[in-house]
Design an enzyme around this catalytic site. Structure first.
Site, PDB file in Angstrom:
ATOM      1  CB  SER A 254      -0.883   0.016   1.241  1.00 51.69           C
ATOM      2  OG  SER A 254      -0.084   0.326   2.368  1.00 51.69           O
ATOM      3  CE  LYS A 255      -1.138   6.793  -2.996  1.00 49.59           C
ATOM      4  NZ  LYS A 255      -2.532   6.441  -3.268  1.00 49.59           N
ATOM      5  NE  ARG A 256       0.815   0.613   6.262  1.00 51.08           N
ATOM      6  CZ  ARG A 256       1.469  -0.481   6.625  1.00 51.08           C
ATOM      7  NH1 ARG A 256       2.559  -0.400   7.329  1.00 51.08           N
ATOM      8  NH2 ARG A 256       1.008  -1.672   6.281  1.00 51.08           N
ATOM      9  N   GLY A 258       5.579   3.314   0.222  1.00 56.08           N
ATOM     10  CA  GLY A 258       6.175   4.173  -0.809  1.00 56.08           C
ATOM     11  C   GLY A 258       5.164   4.342  -1.927  1.00 56.08           C
TER      12      GLY A 258
END
Ligand code: GLU
Length: 490
Positions: A254-256, A258
């Site tokens: 996920s965005k977490r 990167g």
């Protein structure tokens, strides 16, 4: 003879393609190229409510950047088009009607309110949400009444009430689902659009897809698709579900972790060949040691049998490593080709356009090894191109030096540099090494001060080569302004 391979990448234009989507695209493309088959691009835009403006263009751009050209599909055409599902509605409608006449599907008149209430009750009873099949056994009279009420129905597919559905997945092996656990899914919505399931099956059949290679989040939909194939009397393709992509912490990517959009990596300065090498190893391997694969290697070796079932880890350090490796593999001209557009955009306006290629050819060998991302280039080389650089007094003076020592060092260097006959790296070194001794400085101290004076930076490419490329005039001018600054300060 077996049928020629036809695979498809079938994204929905509901967002910007992320790493996981593009890994699916890559595996499909490689399988097609490896087998000499066809790679088809189909846009699955049946969920008009989730459609995102511009997403389709991003799909093309992502494929083009990675170099995954498609043989059939939007833009290029082909004999099985149209390749945009919203232009194929009649086909889905007639498939749905055919299923109704054959007794495999039925009209469902349940209102959204009723369905919501039904689900709430199921949830109270701790049952998984499912359609209670109210409309499955409506008599013709009951149906006629609903029609008379003016309700526009949806079409639902009749899942067998018992038994099992199984299929053989190339990655997961034999997979089996109990039919009682499957819902009577909607296949045609009241607005005349099909759901993903029906459109997917109809198109894979009509486009003569031989292998469906897709993310394993679709594995649980596959028994429904198998039942649809059966009911429509189509032959099902072979399936290969790709393992989920995880972050290093084992959480779903996920965005977490990167950036997740592929094109973000393009703008960050990653090379497509590094990205391809990185992506393919997220789920596929040739053996337990080979890491570097060119496009041609991959086309030669790729096989679905070597796709692993266990999750694929997204490891940013590895991607960075690949990128550094592929940048180092570029020839000087190859690298110039990639960085020129970036420099053209990013160098200050005072720098003449087009960017001087001869000068770049002298600079590139000095920074080639150190470049990890293409986008670092402007920062690394800007001082070569601009006229003046900014100095920071603390950096100029450097560690264990005084302002006075630095002034002295710069003044003596300047005097000597003015009369140096050949202004090249060797002569500069022969001149400046002994000077440190003469001044009672360590070479590091003298060179550090000179580096900051000539480049404006405390970290820069090798000093003598850098000074050679800068040339005498620029070096002297910059040392002069560094001296002015130090004198003003001190
Ligand atoms: N439209 C689906 C998606 O966006 C395609 C899934 C499939 O390949 O069947 O992932």
């Amino acid at each position: 003879m077996s049928q020629p391979v036809r695979v498809r990448f079938a994204p929905s234009p509901t967002g910007i393609p992320h790493i996981g989507n593009m890994r699916t695209a890559l595996f499909n493309w490689l399988y097609a190229r490896h087998t000499g088959g066809k790679f088809i691009l189909r846009i699955e835009d049946t969920d008009q409510t989730r459609k995102v403006e511009g997403a389709e263009e991003k799909i093309y751009e992502s494929l083009e950047w990675l170099g995954l050209e498609w043989d059939e599909g939007l833009d290029v055409g082909g004999e099985y088009g149209p390749y945009l599902q919203s232009e194929r509605l009649e086909l889905y409608k007639s498939a749905a009607e055919h299923l109704i006449t054959q007794g495999h599907a039925y009209y469902c008149y349940c209102s959204p309110e009723r369905l919501t209430q039904m689900r709430a009750e199921q949830s109270k009873r701790k049952e998984p949400p499912h359609y209670d099949r109210t409309c499955r056994e409506l008599t013709p009279e009951q149906q006629a009444k609903k029609v008379a009420e003016g309700i526009t129905p949806v079409v639902r597919f009749k899942i067998p009430l018992d038994g099992k559905t199984s299929f053989n997945d190339i990655v997961y092996g034999q997979v089996e689902f109990e039919n009682v656990l499957l819902d009577d899914l909607v296949i045609l919505k009241s607005d005349g659009f099909p759901t993903y399931h029906l459109a997917n099956v109809v198109d894979d059949h009509m486009m003569q897809i031989t292998h469906v290679i897709r993310a394993d989040e679709w594995l649980s939909s596959t028994p429904k698709h198998m039942l649809l194939y059966d009911a429509l009397k189509y032959n099902a393709p072979q399936y290969a579900h790709m393992p989920m992509t995880f972050g290093k912490d084992k959480a779903k990517l996920s965005k977490r972790h990167g950036a997740t959009a592929l094109l973000d990596y393009k703008s960050m300065g990653y090379l497509p060949e590094a990205m391809m090498n990185f992506l393919v190893l997220m789920g596929w391997s040739l053996d337990d040691k080979t890491e570097i694969f060119s496009k041609d290697d991959l086309i030669r070796h790729f096989s679905l049998e070597r796709v692993s079932r266990t999750g694929a880890i997204f490891d940013m350090d590895k991607l960075n490593w690949f990128n550094g490796y592929y940048i180092r593999q570029l020839t000087v001209d190859g690298l110039i080709e990639r960085i020129t557009p970036i420099l053209g955009k990013e160098l200050p306006d005072e720098v003449k356009r087009p960017i001087d290629e001869d000068q770049l050819r002298r600079i590139v060998p000095l920074i080639h090894e150190r470049l990890k991302l293409l986008n670092e280039i402007t920062d690394l080389v800007s001082f070569f191109f601009v006229e003046d650089v900014q100095h920071n007094a603390d950096e100029l003076v450097g560690k264990k030096m005084t302002g006075e020592l630095a002034v002295n060092a710069l003044q003596s260097s300047s005097d000597k540099l003015s009369s140096l006959v050949e202004f090249d790296a060797d002569s500069l070194e022969n001149l400046l090494r002994p000077l440190a001794d003469e001044l009672g400085l360590k070479t590091g101290q003298l060179f550090g001060t000179l580096r900051v004076a000539t480049t404006g930076k405390s970290v820069a490419p090798p000093l003598f080569q850098t000074m050679e490329v800068l040339g005498r005039d620029k070096c002297l001018k910059r040392i002069g302004s560094a001296l002015d600054m130090l004198k003003g300060v001190g």
